[in-house]
Design a protein around this motif. Structure first.
Motif, PDB file in Angstrom:
ATOM      1  N   VAL A  91       0.919  -1.345  -0.007  1.00  0.00           N
ATOM      2  CA  VAL A  91      -0.060   0.022   0.010  1.00  0.00           C
ATOM      3  C   VAL A  91       0.958   1.239  -0.031  1.00  0.00           C
ATOM      4  N   ALA A  92       0.667   2.010  -1.403  1.00  0.00           N
ATOM      5  CA  ALA A  92       1.656   3.200  -1.295  1.00  0.00           C
ATOM      6  C   ALA A  92       1.720   4.272  -0.057  1.00  0.00           C
ATOM      7  N   GLY A  93       0.691   4.417   0.719  1.00  0.00           N
ATOM      8  CA  GLY A  93       0.578   5.274   1.983  1.00  0.00           C
ATOM      9  C   GLY A  93       1.507   4.625   3.170  1.00  0.00           C
ATOM     10  N   LYS A  94       1.743   3.254   3.004  1.00  0.00           N
ATOM     11  CA  LYS A  94       2.575   2.669   4.273  1.00  0.00           C
ATOM     12  C   LYS A  94       3.808   2.724   3.850  1.00  0.00           C
ATOM     13  N   VAL A  95       4.438   2.889   2.933  1.00  0.00           N
ATOM     14  CA  VAL A  95       5.803   2.811   2.404  1.00  0.00           C
ATOM     15  C   VAL A  95       6.225   4.377   2.287  1.00  0.00           C
ATOM     16  N   SER A  96       7.317   4.762   2.909  1.00  0.00           N
ATOM     17  CA  SER A  96       7.851   6.197   2.941  1.00  0.00           C
ATOM     18  C   SER A  96       8.897   6.562   2.099  1.00  0.00           C
ATOM     19  N   GLY A  97       9.474   5.498   1.229  1.00  0.00           N
ATOM     20  CA  GLY A  97      10.411   5.952   0.213  1.00  0.00           C
ATOM     21  C   GLY A  97      11.466   4.874  -0.059  1.00  0.00           C
ATOM     22  N   ARG A  98      12.451   5.230  -0.763  1.00  0.00           N
ATOM     23  CA  ARG A  98      13.253   4.282  -1.270  1.00  0.00           C
ATOM     24  C   ARG A  98      14.044   3.340  -0.290  1.00  0.00           C
ATOM     25  N   SER A  99      14.385   3.825   0.893  1.00  0.00           N
ATOM     26  CA  SER A  99      15.101   3.126   1.855  1.00  0.00           C
ATOM     27  C   SER A  99      13.972   2.287   2.470  1.00  0.00           C
ATOM     28  N   HIS A 100      12.971   2.699   2.752  1.00  0.00           N
ATOM     29  CA  HIS A 100      11.788   1.688   3.228  1.00  0.00           C
ATOM     30  C   HIS A 100      11.731   0.557   2.355  1.00  0.00           C
ATOM     31  N   LEU A 101      11.375   0.944   0.823  1.00  0.00           N
ATOM     32  CA  LEU A 101      11.469  -0.420   0.109  1.00  0.00           C
ATOM     33  C   LEU A 101      12.398  -1.175   0.093  1.00  0.00           C
ATOM     34  N   MET A 102      13.627  -0.735   0.187  1.00  0.00           N
ATOM     35  CA  MET A 102      15.041  -1.704   0.260  1.00  0.00           C
ATOM     36  C   MET A 102      14.753  -2.633   1.324  1.00  0.00           C
ATOM     37  N   ASP A 103      14.231  -1.729   2.663  1.00  0.00           N
ATOM     38  CA  ASP A 103      13.996  -2.815   3.979  1.00  0.00           C
ATOM     39  C   ASP A 103      13.166  -3.757   3.655  1.00  0.00           C
ATOM     40  N   VAL A 104      12.033  -3.269   3.113  1.00  0.00           N
ATOM     41  CA  VAL A 104      10.932  -4.391   2.889  1.00  0.00           C
ATOM     42  C   VAL A 104      11.358  -5.609   1.862  1.00  0.00           C
ATOM     43  N   TRP A 105      12.296  -5.070   0.978  1.00  0.00           N
ATOM     44  CA  TRP A 105      12.634  -6.164  -0.036  1.00  0.00           C
ATOM     45  C   TRP A 105      13.655  -7.284   0.831  1.00  0.00           C
ATOM     46  N   LEU A 106      14.643  -6.403   1.600  1.00  0.00           N
ATOM     47  CA  LEU A 106      15.736  -7.251   2.263  1.00  0.00           C
ATOM     48  C   LEU A 106      14.970  -8.200   3.446  1.00  0.00           C
ATOM     49  N   LEU A 107      13.913  -7.732   3.883  1.00  0.00           N
ATOM     50  CA  LEU A 107      13.210  -8.608   4.872  1.00  0.00           C
ATOM     51  C   LEU A 107      12.312  -9.671   4.284  1.00  0.00           C
ATOM     52  N   ALA A 108      11.810  -9.487   3.066  1.00  0.00           N
ATOM     53  CA  ALA A 108      11.202 -10.656   2.167  1.00  0.00           C
ATOM     54  C   ALA A 108      12.035 -11.459   1.796  1.00  0.00           C
ATOM     55  N   ASP A 109      13.474 -11.138   1.555  1.00  0.00           N
ATOM     56  CA  ASP A 109      14.638 -11.926   1.239  1.00  0.00           C
ATOM     57  C   ASP A 109      14.903 -13.039   2.306  1.00  0.00           C
ATOM     58  N   ARG A 110      14.899 -12.139   3.534  1.00  0.00           N
ATOM     59  CA  ARG A 110      15.257 -13.027   4.622  1.00  0.00           C
ATOM     60  C   ARG A 110      14.355 -14.017   5.139  1.00  0.00           C
ATOM     61  N   PHE A 111      13.030 -13.636   4.812  1.00  0.00           N
ATOM     62  CA  PHE A 111      11.706 -14.767   5.116  1.00  0.00           C
ATOM     63  C   PHE A 111      11.409 -15.525   3.838  1.00  0.00           C
ATOM     64  N   MET A 112      12.137 -15.342   2.900  1.00  0.00           N
ATOM     65  CA  MET A 112      12.169 -16.076   1.657  1.00  0.00           C
ATOM     66  C   MET A 112      10.455 -15.947   0.936  1.00  0.00           C
ATOM     67  N   VAL A 113      10.428 -14.563   0.561  1.00  0.00           N
ATOM     68  CA  VAL A 113       8.983 -14.331   0.113  1.00  0.00           C
ATOM     69  C   VAL A 113       9.124 -13.669  -1.307  1.00  0.00           C
TER      70      VAL A 113
END
Length: 133
Positions: free
Chosen positions: A24-46
């Motif tokens: 949801v666009a309103g829940k993501v604050s920018g580039r670094s936040h999206l990178m954190d989401v990607w890294l967490l998804a990588d960690r949890f294999m999603v």
């Protein structure tokens, strides 16, 4: 499951993804936040969340500045050599000037050089190996 090192907002995007399969666009604050989401998804294999984070990141980067040296350092410290985020970074890093090479991780600079040479019609990394000299 320990997630003490994950920002609350990043974990919130992850939980929201589990329920809605959307970022949801309103829940993501920018580039670094999206990178954190990607890294967490990588960690949890999603991988589906990784893909969605990359699509969102690509849309965001169309309108803003590119990755900073600190962001690249974060990516290289927290992802595998074959990681999709690294490959995306290298694939889309065209015509970007590096004014201070010391600010970037050495591995990134090497990967970028290898990618550039492998895409050159005139030079191939094997031609520079020394075996042919």
């Amino acid at each position: 499951l320990e997630v003490d090192d994950v920002k609350h907002s990043t974990f919130g995007v992850f939980v929201n993804w589990l329920y809605t399969q959307q970022i949801v666009a309103g829940k993501v604050s920018g580039r670094s936040h999206l990178m954190d989401v990607w890294l967490l998804a990588d960690r949890f294999m999603v991988p589906s969340l990784q893909n969605a984070a990359l699509v969102s990141l690509d849309r965001l980067l169309t309108y803003r500045d590119w990755f900073t040296p600190a962001a690249i350092q974060l990516i290289y410290e927290n992802s595998s050599t074959e990681g999709t985020l690294r490959q995306y970074l290298l694939d889309t890093w065209t015509k970007k000037e590096i004014t201070d090479p010391d600010a970037y991780p050495n591995q990134f600079l090497g990967d970028l050089l290898n990618r550039t040479l492998s895409n050159s019609p005139f030079l191939k990394p094997a031609a520079l190996s020394g075996d042919t000299l």
